[in-house]
Design an enzyme around this catalytic site. Structure first.
Site, PDB file in Angstrom:
ATOM      1  N   LYS A  26       3.552   7.424  -2.645  1.00  7.04           N
ATOM      2  CA  LYS A  26       3.700   5.935  -3.058  1.00  7.04           C
ATOM      3  C   LYS A  26       3.943   5.123  -2.173  1.00  7.04           C
ATOM      4  CE  LYS A  26       8.704   7.269  -4.165  1.00  7.04           C
ATOM      5  NZ  LYS A  26       9.127   6.492  -5.112  1.00  7.04           N
TER       6      LYS A  26
ATOM      7  N   ARG B 122      17.970   5.887 -14.390  1.00  2.00           N
ATOM      8  CA  ARG B 122      16.665   5.226 -13.373  1.00  2.00           C
ATOM      9  C   ARG B 122      15.893   5.971 -14.613  1.00  2.00           C
ATOM     10  NH1 ARG B 122      15.470   6.945  -7.548  1.00  2.00           N
ATOM     11  NH2 ARG B 122      17.267   6.810  -6.796  1.00  2.00           N
TER      12      ARG B 122
ATOM     13  N   MET C 215      12.620 -11.074  15.179  1.00  2.00           N
ATOM     14  CA  MET C 215      11.320 -11.343  14.253  1.00  2.00           C
ATOM     15  C   MET C 215      10.003 -10.335  14.812  1.00  2.00           C
ATOM     16  SD  MET C 215       9.411 -13.678  11.837  1.00  2.00           S
ATOM     17  CE  MET C 215      10.701 -14.198  10.086  1.00  2.00           C
TER      18      MET C 215
END
Length: 385
Positions: free
Chosen positions: A49, A147, A325
Site C-alpha cells: 500500500k 479500526r 519547503m
C-alpha cells in the site's frame, strides 16, 4: 546521465542533479525470504500500500513475489486496480471500503474485498449479482483495535449472511482476519485479549459453516515475534522494507531505500553569524554551510529542524536552522565539501549514514511516515535483482 553506484552510499559519490531515492530490490528480496522463513509454514502477503511505502508498489510487488510472497495487499481499491493494470495476477486483497463506482471493476479484475459489516457484504453481493461474477471476500473482525471490522455483536449476522450468499453462488468466503494493535508486546494483556477474541470469531464462523477460510492476523512484528498470531497467512508491511518492527530486537532485515541529493551551494560564514540561507541558526565558530535541495515538500520532517543529520563524505552534518519547503542547510564545519557532493538523508546505516528510524526520532514521528512522505519530486531509481 547520472550513474547509480552499486553501493549508493559511497562517500564522495557524485549525486544526480536532483534528489533521488535509490531502492535496492535485492534488499526487498532478502527481507521477503527472511519473513517467509520466519513465518513458515504460513504463506505471506506482501503489503505494498501507499505505493509500496514510497518505494514503488509495482517494483516491490515483483521482487516480493519472485522471492516467496504469494499474495499482495493494499488499502484502497484504486491501488489494487493499478496493480492488476500493471499485469499482476497474484491473489490480491484491499481492505478499505471501496467507493460504489469501483466495486464492479474490482470484482471483474478478480480482486478480493475485505468486508467488516453486513451492509458492506450486501453491497458486494449486489455487485456480484449485477456483474455475473463471484466475489472473493475476507471478513474483517474487530478484535479490539477499533479500526474497522465487525464488532462481536455483529459476527453472527455477518457470518450467516456470508454463508447464504456463498450458497447462492454470489461470493466465496476467502478469509477471516483482524488487525493487531500491539503485536510487538507479546506478553501484553491487550494482545492476549485480541487473540482470544479472534479465536472466538473463528469458532463462530465454523459453527455457521465457514470452515475453509484463510486465517490471517500477523503484521510485521507478529510475523517475526509472535508465533501464535501467524495462522495461515502473514501480512508484513514495514519489515518488508527493512525496518525492524520490534523495539530492542533485530532480525537481520535490510533497509531498501536510500534518499540522497547533491550539495548545490556552499558558503563560508564567520563566527556568530546567522545563517544566510535561513533564520534560527547561529554558530560560535567559523563554519561552512551547504545547501541541499530537499525540503519538507519532499518528505524531510520539518520538526527535525536543528536536529536532523545528513551524511557527506561519510561524516554526519547537522541541519542548520529551519527545514524549508524545498531545501535544507547543513553545517559541515571544516569538511571539504564541494558543490555536487552527495548528501545522504538516510540509508541502511552501514556506512555511518543516518537511518529512517533516526529521522523518525528527530521528526517526532514513525519510520512508516518518513518513508511514505518521500515525495514525487524525489526520483526513484532501482538497483535490480
Amino acid at each position: 546521465m547520472p550513474r547509480v553506484s552499486d553501493d549508493p552510499h559511497d562517500a564522495g559519490e557524485t549525486a544526480a542533479t536532483t534528489a533521488e531515492a535509490v531502492v535496492d530490490l535485492n534488499a526487498i528480496a532478502h527481507n521477503t525470504r527472511l519473513l517467509r522463513s520466519a513465518a513458515a509454514p504460513a504463506a505471506m502477503m506482501a503489503v505494498v500500500k501507499a505505493d509500496g511505502f514510497g518505494h514503488g508498489a509495482a517494483q516491490v510487488a515483483q521482487a516480493a513475489l519472485a522471492s516467496g510472497a504469494t499474495w499482495l495487499g493494499v488499502a484502497h481499491a484504486a491501488e489494487a486496480l493499478a496493480l492488476r493494470k500493471s499485469g499482476f495476477t497474484a491473489p490480491l486483497l484491499f481492505w478499505l471500503p471501496p467507493p460504489p463506482d469501483a466495486v464492479d471493476a474490482v470484482l471483474a479484475a478478480g480482486i478480493d474485498v475485505s468486508v467488516g459489516s453486513v451492509s458492506g457484504l450486501q453491497a458486494v453481493a449486489d455487485a456480484a449479482a449485477r456483474t455475473g461474477t463471484v466475489a472473493g471476500v475476507h471478513l474483517k473482525i474487530d478484535s479490539g483495535m477499533s479500526r474497522g471490522g465487525a464488532p462481536a455483536e455483529v459476527w453472527g449476522r455477518l457470518f450467516t449472511w456470508t454463508h447464504q450468499f456463498q450458497d447462492a453462488g454470489l461470493l466465496i468466503a476467502r478469509g477471516l482476519w483482524t488487525h493487531l494493535a500491539s503485536a510487538e508486546e507479546t506478553g501484553s494483556a491487550a494482545l492476549h485479549i485480541q487473540m482470544n477474541d479472534f479465536r472466538t470469531a473463528i469458532e463462530a464462523a465454523r459453527a455457521i459453516g465457514l470452515s475453509s477460510v484463510i486465517l490471517h492476523v500477523a503484521n510485521s512484528a507478529a510475523a517475526l515475534h509472535t508465533p501464535q498470531a501467524r495462522f495461515d497467512l502473514v501480512r508484513p508491511g514495514l519489515s518488508l522494507y527493512g525496518i525492524e518492527p520490534v523495539p530492542g530486537r533485530t532480525f537481520g532485515l535490510r533497509p531498501a531505500m536510500t534518499v540522497r541529493a547533491p550539495v548545490v551551494l556552499t558558503k563560508r560564514v564567520p563566527a556568530g553569524t546567522g545563517v544566510s540561507f535561513g533564520p534560527d541558526y547561529y554558530t560560535s565558530r567559523e563554519t561552512t554551510l551547504a545547501l541541499v535541495p530537499l525540503g519538507f515538500a519532499d518528505g524531510v520532517p520539518r520538526r527535525a529542524s536543528n536536529r536532523g543529520e545528513f551524511s557527506i563524505r561519510g561524516v554526519r552534518c547537522r541541519v542548520a536552522g529551519r527545514i524549508s519547503m524545498d531545501q535544507v542547510v547543513l553545517d559541515v564545519g571544516d569538511l571539504p565539501v564541494r558543490e555536487g557532493d552527495t548528501a545522504v538523508m538516510f540509508g541502511p546505516g552501514a556506512g555511518g549514514e543516518p537511518t529512517v528510524s533516526e529521522w523518525a526520532l528527530w521528526g517526532d514521528t514513525t519510520a512508516n511516515e518518513v518513508l511514505t512522505r518521500i515525495g514525487p519530486r524525489v526520483t526513484r531509481r532501482y538497483l535490480p535483482l
